[in-house]
Write a protein that holds these residues in place. Structure first.
Motif, PDB file in Angstrom:
ATOM      1  N   PHE A 119      -7.282  -6.540   8.087  1.00  0.00           N
ATOM      2  CA  PHE A 119      -6.323  -5.254   8.046  1.00  0.00           C
ATOM      3  C   PHE A 119      -6.756  -4.563   9.253  1.00  0.00           C
ATOM      4  CE2 PHE A 119      -4.379  -1.452   6.909  1.00  0.00           C
ATOM      5  CZ  PHE A 119      -3.207  -1.919   6.302  1.00  0.00           C
ATOM      6  N   ARG A 120      -8.002  -4.145   9.154  1.00  0.00           N
ATOM      7  CA  ARG A 120      -8.484  -3.219  10.296  1.00  0.00           C
ATOM      8  C   ARG A 120      -8.325  -3.724  11.650  1.00  0.00           C
ATOM      9  NH1 ARG A 120     -14.569  -1.619  10.131  1.00  0.00           N
ATOM     10  NH2 ARG A 120     -13.733  -0.679   7.886  1.00  0.00           N
ATOM     11  N   LYS A 121      -8.482  -5.230  12.113  1.00  0.00           N
ATOM     12  CA  LYS A 121      -8.564  -5.645  13.161  1.00  0.00           C
ATOM     13  C   LYS A 121      -7.049  -5.635  13.592  1.00  0.00           C
ATOM     14  CE  LYS A 121      -9.026 -10.312  15.521  1.00  0.00           C
ATOM     15  NZ  LYS A 121      -9.331 -11.488  15.328  1.00  0.00           N
ATOM     16  N   GLN A 122      -6.067  -5.981  12.569  1.00  0.00           N
ATOM     17  CA  GLN A 122      -4.541  -5.638  13.162  1.00  0.00           C
ATOM     18  C   GLN A 122      -3.984  -4.256  13.154  1.00  0.00           C
ATOM     19  OE1 GLN A 122      -2.100  -8.715  11.341  1.00  0.00           O
ATOM     20  NE2 GLN A 122      -3.566 -10.331  11.649  1.00  0.00           N
ATOM     21  N   ALA A 123      -4.254  -3.588  12.232  1.00  0.00           N
ATOM     22  CA  ALA A 123      -3.561  -2.213  12.002  1.00  0.00           C
ATOM     23  C   ALA A 123      -4.356  -1.106  12.761  1.00  0.00           C
ATOM     24  CB  ALA A 123      -3.464  -1.931  10.308  1.00  0.00           C
ATOM     25  N   GLY A 124      -5.849  -1.481  12.983  1.00  0.00           N
ATOM     26  CA  GLY A 124      -6.579  -0.347  13.611  1.00  0.00           C
ATOM     27  C   GLY A 124      -7.272   0.622  12.687  1.00  0.00           C
ATOM     28  N   ILE A 125      -6.940   0.484  11.649  1.00  0.00           N
ATOM     29  CA  ILE A 125      -7.497   1.288  10.248  1.00  0.00           C
ATOM     30  C   ILE A 125      -7.511   0.520   9.013  1.00  0.00           C
ATOM     31  CG2 ILE A 125      -6.700   3.441  11.094  1.00  0.00           C
ATOM     32  CD1 ILE A 125      -4.287   3.452   9.494  1.00  0.00           C
ATOM     33  N   THR A 126      -8.425   1.092   8.221  1.00  0.00           N
ATOM     34  CA  THR A 126      -8.704   0.093   6.946  1.00  0.00           C
ATOM     35  C   THR A 126      -7.501   0.461   6.120  1.00  0.00           C
ATOM     36  OG1 THR A 126      -9.857   2.254   5.975  1.00  0.00           O
ATOM     37  CG2 THR A 126     -11.098   0.818   6.931  1.00  0.00           C
ATOM     38  N   PRO A 127      -7.335  -0.272   5.018  1.00  0.00           N
ATOM     39  CA  PRO A 127      -6.336   0.004   4.039  1.00  0.00           C
ATOM     40  C   PRO A 127      -6.327   0.939   3.509  1.00  0.00           C
ATOM     41  CG  PRO A 127      -7.131  -2.359   3.826  1.00  0.00           C
ATOM     42  CD  PRO A 127      -8.181  -1.738   4.737  1.00  0.00           C
ATOM     43  N   GLN A 128      -7.551   1.575   3.181  1.00  0.00           N
ATOM     44  CA  GLN A 128      -7.657   2.995   2.365  1.00  0.00           C
ATOM     45  C   GLN A 128      -7.076   3.947   3.402  1.00  0.00           C
ATOM     46  OE1 GLN A 128     -11.526   3.486   0.819  1.00  0.00           O
ATOM     47  NE2 GLN A 128     -10.816   5.426  -0.155  1.00  0.00           N
ATOM     48  N   GLU A 129      -7.379   4.121   4.412  1.00  0.00           N
ATOM     49  CA  GLU A 129      -6.979   5.046   5.379  1.00  0.00           C
ATOM     50  C   GLU A 129      -5.569   4.686   5.753  1.00  0.00           C
ATOM     51  OE1 GLU A 129      -8.039   6.960   9.780  1.00  0.00           O
ATOM     52  OE2 GLU A 129      -9.538   5.683   8.778  1.00  0.00           O
ATOM     53  N   TYR A 130      -4.995   3.610   5.699  1.00  0.00           N
ATOM     54  CA  TYR A 130      -3.582   3.331   6.000  1.00  0.00           C
ATOM     55  C   TYR A 130      -2.817   4.277   4.810  1.00  0.00           C
ATOM     56  CZ  TYR A 130       1.012   1.296   6.348  1.00  0.00           C
ATOM     57  OH  TYR A 130       2.274   0.963   6.583  1.00  0.00           O
ATOM     58  N   ARG A 185      -3.909   6.507   2.698  1.00  0.00           N
ATOM     59  CA  ARG A 185      -4.133   7.966   2.931  1.00  0.00           C
ATOM     60  C   ARG A 185      -3.315   8.441   4.057  1.00  0.00           C
ATOM     61  NH1 ARG A 185      -9.451   7.905   2.433  1.00  0.00           N
ATOM     62  NH2 ARG A 185      -9.724   7.795   4.613  1.00  0.00           N
ATOM     63  N   ARG A 186      -3.025   7.992   4.980  1.00  0.00           N
ATOM     64  CA  ARG A 186      -2.006   8.383   5.939  1.00  0.00           C
ATOM     65  C   ARG A 186      -0.423   8.498   5.672  1.00  0.00           C
ATOM     66  NH1 ARG A 186      -4.309   6.442  11.756  1.00  0.00           N
ATOM     67  NH2 ARG A 186      -6.599   7.309  11.766  1.00  0.00           N
ATOM     68  N   LEU A 199       0.843  -1.279   0.167  1.00  0.00           N
ATOM     69  CA  LEU A 199      -0.071   0.037   0.066  1.00  0.00           C
ATOM     70  C   LEU A 199       0.939   0.998  -0.156  1.00  0.00           C
ATOM     71  CD1 LEU A 199      -2.678  -1.086   2.565  1.00  0.00           C
ATOM     72  CD2 LEU A 199      -3.115  -0.587   0.130  1.00  0.00           C
ATOM     73  N   TYR A 200       1.928   1.388   0.501  1.00  0.00           N
ATOM     74  CA  TYR A 200       3.159   2.421   0.828  1.00  0.00           C
ATOM     75  C   TYR A 200       3.687   2.406  -0.672  1.00  0.00           C
ATOM     76  CZ  TYR A 200       6.352   5.457   2.303  1.00  0.00           C
ATOM     77  OH  TYR A 200       7.097   6.525   2.332  1.00  0.00           O
ATOM     78  N   THR A 201       4.316   1.488  -1.188  1.00  0.00           N
ATOM     79  CA  THR A 201       5.067   1.395  -2.392  1.00  0.00           C
ATOM     80  C   THR A 201       4.646   1.448  -3.551  1.00  0.00           C
ATOM     81  OG1 THR A 201       5.657  -1.027  -2.337  1.00  0.00           O
ATOM     82  CG2 THR A 201       7.058   0.634  -0.723  1.00  0.00           C
ATOM     83  N   THR A 202       2.937   1.046  -3.726  1.00  0.00           N
ATOM     84  CA  THR A 202       2.648   1.050  -5.071  1.00  0.00           C
ATOM     85  C   THR A 202       1.349   1.637  -5.061  1.00  0.00           C
ATOM     86  OG1 THR A 202       1.032  -1.229  -4.470  1.00  0.00           O
ATOM     87  CG2 THR A 202       3.605  -1.656  -5.250  1.00  0.00           C
ATOM     88  N   ASN A 203       0.742   1.806  -6.350  1.00  0.00           N
ATOM     89  CA  ASN A 203      -0.589   2.568  -6.319  1.00  0.00           C
ATOM     90  C   ASN A 203      -1.506   1.285  -6.692  1.00  0.00           C
ATOM     91  OD1 ASN A 203       0.131   4.948  -5.821  1.00  0.00           O
ATOM     92  ND2 ASN A 203       0.982   5.071  -8.165  1.00  0.00           N
ATOM     93  N   MET A 204      -1.272  -0.065  -6.522  1.00  0.00           N
ATOM     94  CA  MET A 204      -2.199  -1.014  -6.663  1.00  0.00           C
ATOM     95  C   MET A 204      -3.589  -0.665  -5.947  1.00  0.00           C
ATOM     96  SD  MET A 204      -0.948  -4.677  -5.985  1.00  0.00           S
ATOM     97  CE  MET A 204       0.545  -4.979  -6.134  1.00  0.00           C
TER      98      MET A 204
END
Length: 136
Positions: free
Chosen positions: A120-131, A133-134, A94-99
């Motif tokens: 993802f939300r359970k483990q990271a505390g946020i959704t992949p999309q929010e991750y 964006r942040r 999510l950080y290194t690509t635009n997939m």
């Protein structure tokens, strides 16, 4: 921050990260050869759906024994470990690509992208999309 500044910063961070990754070696947290094989297998096959039966076969032990051994060595179940590694890999993608997020899920062997988002939300505390964006 202007778009060009964000791109420049992201490029510099990726360059720095790539230099560390070139020299990195996986750290093994166990002396048990069976568990080393399992950890190595998970890292190599992270883009597939990995079952506990498969991991037991890699370690040449029964499924119940693998689960007990894994919990004793790492304090978690084999499936939880696999899922944690998949989320870590997803964060990198999510950080290194635009997939698209759906493609990230399928790339990591998830047949259902909704399940991937919940995990993802359970483990990271946020959704992949929010991750994503942040991190941008």
């Amino acid at each position: 921050m202007a778009l060009w500044e964000k791109m420049e910063l992201r490029g510099a961070m990726l360059t720095l990260l790539s230099r560390f990754m070139r020299e990195a070696t996986p750290k093994v947290w166990t002396q048990d050869e069976r568990m080393k094989k399992v950890l190595s297998y998970v890292n190599r096959q992270i883009d597939r759906d990995i079952s506990v039966d498969e991991l037991a076969s890699v370690a040449c032990v029964s499924k119940p024994y693998l689960i007990r051994l894994f919990r004793r060595e790492f304090g978690t179940s084999p499936l939880q470990h696999v899922n944690r590694k998949k989320v870590e890999r997803a964060q990198l993608l999510l950080y290194t690509t635009n997939m698209p997020i759906k493609e990230v899920a399928y790339t990591l062997g998830f047949g259902d992208h909704s399940y991937f988002i919940r995990l993802f939300r359970k483990q990271a505390g946020i959704t992949p999309q929010e991750y994503r964006r942040r991190m941008r």
